[in-house]
Scaffold this active site. Sequence first.
Site, PDB file in Angstrom:
ATOM      1  N   ARG A  39     -45.183  41.491  53.970  1.00  0.00           N
ATOM      2  CA  ARG A  39     -45.006  40.445  52.957  1.00  0.00           C
ATOM      3  C   ARG A  39     -44.929  40.985  51.524  1.00  0.00           C
ATOM      4  NH1 ARG A  39     -48.006  36.537  52.132  1.00  0.00           N
ATOM      5  NH2 ARG A  39     -46.388  34.984  51.836  1.00  0.00           N
ATOM      6  N   CYS A  95     -42.323  55.641  56.425  1.00  0.00           N
ATOM      7  CA  CYS A  95     -41.557  56.571  55.610  1.00  0.00           C
ATOM      8  C   CYS A  95     -40.556  55.803  54.773  1.00  0.00           C
ATOM      9  CB  CYS A  95     -40.849  57.564  56.514  1.00  0.00           C
ATOM     10  SG  CYS A  95     -42.029  58.463  57.501  1.00  0.00           S
ATOM     11  N   GLU A  96     -41.069  55.118  53.773  1.00  0.00           N
ATOM     12  CA  GLU A  96     -40.205  54.308  52.923  1.00  0.00           C
ATOM     13  C   GLU A  96     -40.974  54.005  51.651  1.00  0.00           C
ATOM     14  OE1 GLU A  96     -38.006  51.384  55.053  1.00  0.00           O
ATOM     15  OE2 GLU A  96     -37.964  50.013  53.352  1.00  0.00           O
ATOM     16  N   GLY A 101     -47.103  22.689  55.682  1.00  0.00           N
ATOM     17  CA  GLY A 101     -48.363  22.267  55.077  1.00  0.00           C
ATOM     18  C   GLY A 101     -48.554  22.755  53.652  1.00  0.00           C
TER      19      GLY A 101
HETATM   20  N1  LLP Z   1     -41.762  23.570  59.014  1.00  0.00           N
HETATM   21  C1  LLP Z   1     -40.600  24.161  58.695  1.00  0.00           C
HETATM   22  C2  LLP Z   1     -39.344  23.492  58.992  1.00  0.00           C
HETATM   23  C3  LLP Z   1     -40.606  25.425  58.082  1.00  0.00           C
HETATM   24  O1  LLP Z   1     -39.449  25.995  57.752  1.00  0.00           O
HETATM   25  C4  LLP Z   1     -41.839  26.058  57.811  1.00  0.00           C
HETATM   26  C5  LLP Z   1     -41.875  27.371  57.182  1.00  0.00           C
HETATM   27  C6  LLP Z   1     -43.020  25.401  58.172  1.00  0.00           C
HETATM   28  C7  LLP Z   1     -42.947  24.158  58.761  1.00  0.00           C
HETATM   29  C8  LLP Z   1     -44.380  26.000  57.942  1.00  0.00           C
HETATM   30  O2  LLP Z   1     -44.674  26.085  56.590  1.00  0.00           O
HETATM   31  P1  LLP Z   1     -46.145  26.515  56.123  1.00  0.00           P
HETATM   32  O3  LLP Z   1     -47.094  25.403  56.458  1.00  0.00           O
HETATM   33  O4  LLP Z   1     -46.481  27.756  56.847  1.00  0.00           O
HETATM   34  O5  LLP Z   1     -46.017  26.712  54.657  1.00  0.00           O
HETATM   35  N2  LLP Z   1     -42.312  34.212  56.077  1.00  0.00           N
HETATM   36  C9  LLP Z   1     -42.674  33.486  54.870  1.00  0.00           C
HETATM   37  C10 LLP Z   1     -42.858  32.011  55.145  1.00  0.00           C
HETATM   38  C11 LLP Z   1     -41.613  31.353  55.624  1.00  0.00           C
HETATM   39  C12 LLP Z   1     -41.838  29.919  55.883  1.00  0.00           C
HETATM   40  C13 LLP Z   1     -40.611  29.291  56.424  1.00  0.00           C
HETATM   41  N3  LLP Z   1     -40.805  27.982  56.903  1.00  0.00           N
HETATM   42  C14 LLP Z   1     -43.943  34.075  54.286  1.00  0.00           C
HETATM   43  O6  LLP Z   1     -44.430  35.064  54.823  1.00  0.00           O
HETATM   44  O7  LLP Z   1     -44.433  33.592  53.272  1.00  0.00           O
END
Ligand code: LLP
Length: 432
Positions: free
Chosen positions: A331, A362-363, A248
């Site tokens: 994050r 601890c980092e 999204g």
């Molecule tokens: N569909 C697929 C195939 C994806 O790889 C992702 C996110 C989404 C949907 C959802 O995207 P959104 O609507 O949430 O932008 N851990 C990272 C985010 C990694 C997102 C990976 N894929 C963070 O904390 O920003």
Amino acid sequence: MLHSNLGINEQGHLTFAGQDTVDLAKRFGTALYLLDEERIRANCRRYRKALRENFSADSLPLYASKALSFTGIYRIMAEEGMGVDAVSCGEIYTALKADFPAERIYFHGNNKTDEDIRYAIDHQVGCFIVDNAEELRAISAYAGQKGITQKILVRLTPGIDPHTFAAVNTGKIDSQFGQPIETGQAAAFIREVLVTEHVQLLGYHCHIGSQIFDWVPFRDAAEIVLRFSAQIRDSLGFCAQVLNLGGGFGVRYVEADPPQPDVAAYISQLAQYMRSRCSELNLPLPTVLMEPGRSIVADAGLTLYTVGGVKTIEGYRSYVTVDGGMTDNPRYALYGSPYTVMLANRMNDKADFCCTVAGRCCESGALIQENVMLPRACRGDILAVAVTGAYNFSMASNYNRLCRPGIVMLKDGQANVVVRRQTFADLTACDL
Ligand code: LLP
């Protein structure tokens, strides 16, 4: 304030979803995740309405549950008529445990094991998003054994860089996800899919990245995939019925972020564009799916901590330490992500103290945020970090054997624990 579910009451306390966060911290302890149920539902409805109004009635947002996964969230998704994007059998298990309808689960992943494939087919997951040939063959073999035809979408890489952070950018050609269009691999793969037994190809999937504030990269991705679709129709006689455009829109984390994307307006612009391109390419307008995760839950979340101490390193900086950290919000440590930080019990005090908020791991890199302006904090103050609903709980860890915070769901003035705080016994539960 950054989002309309944040406010300040007469006591000068931060409110979230209409409730006093300082009271909530006292009642439930910190560190604590809060969720605003109405905001989650409103976010779902915006996507649902816009997709239905602009595309066919079966067009559907699939909640990307990697953003936040626990049983209660899938119950809300079921009630809101959403689909679910699951990336593991753990997510599928959790969704099914919440009685989420299996046929509305879309199963992702660039390395689905034989076990994963068996589990998902045994549980009648609606659709696989197929990444590669080995997976295709394994699905076909097991579906054949079970005497079923498995619905699939094929994941394409459209070769688009929407200029987001490299680690969350998945649509460019050099990617471990999907089949690249530009190199001809995608077309060759579709040729194989079409002669593979026990699978039914519905259409295509692409995901260009996360935290995108504009509709133009989605338009560009749709353009590339529609052209690919016309090419496949011409060369192989297959016409895609479904186009899944992936994740999204972006979410505001700090005041400096662009304005919150207008989901209804963006989807309507996208639909206008796609309608005209489909008619030029002589394609039927496909059913459109999207997979919002962040924009469903991020602004519905807030984390509360208690300040432990303040340490000023003369000539350098001041640290405010809190009773959580990279274990509940990795994050900043991972991506340098910006967050809005506030002292929840002193919202009307002057924010003239520049500090770095550090957690209790601890980092040295285990920070929540650097160079934020707060009132001069002291032990016992309640520190709030806003917009933590996405990719916080779901990326939390037990590093340093810290217990994961619980989640409290706020709705209509009520506050209910929906995920309990871990205990020390949980930490050793798997140790034999
Ligand atoms: N569909 C697929 C195939 C994806 O790889 C992702 C996110 C989404 C949907 C959802 O995207 P959104 O609507 O949430 O932008 N851990 C990272 C985010 C990694 C997102 C990976 N894929 C963070 O904390 O920003």
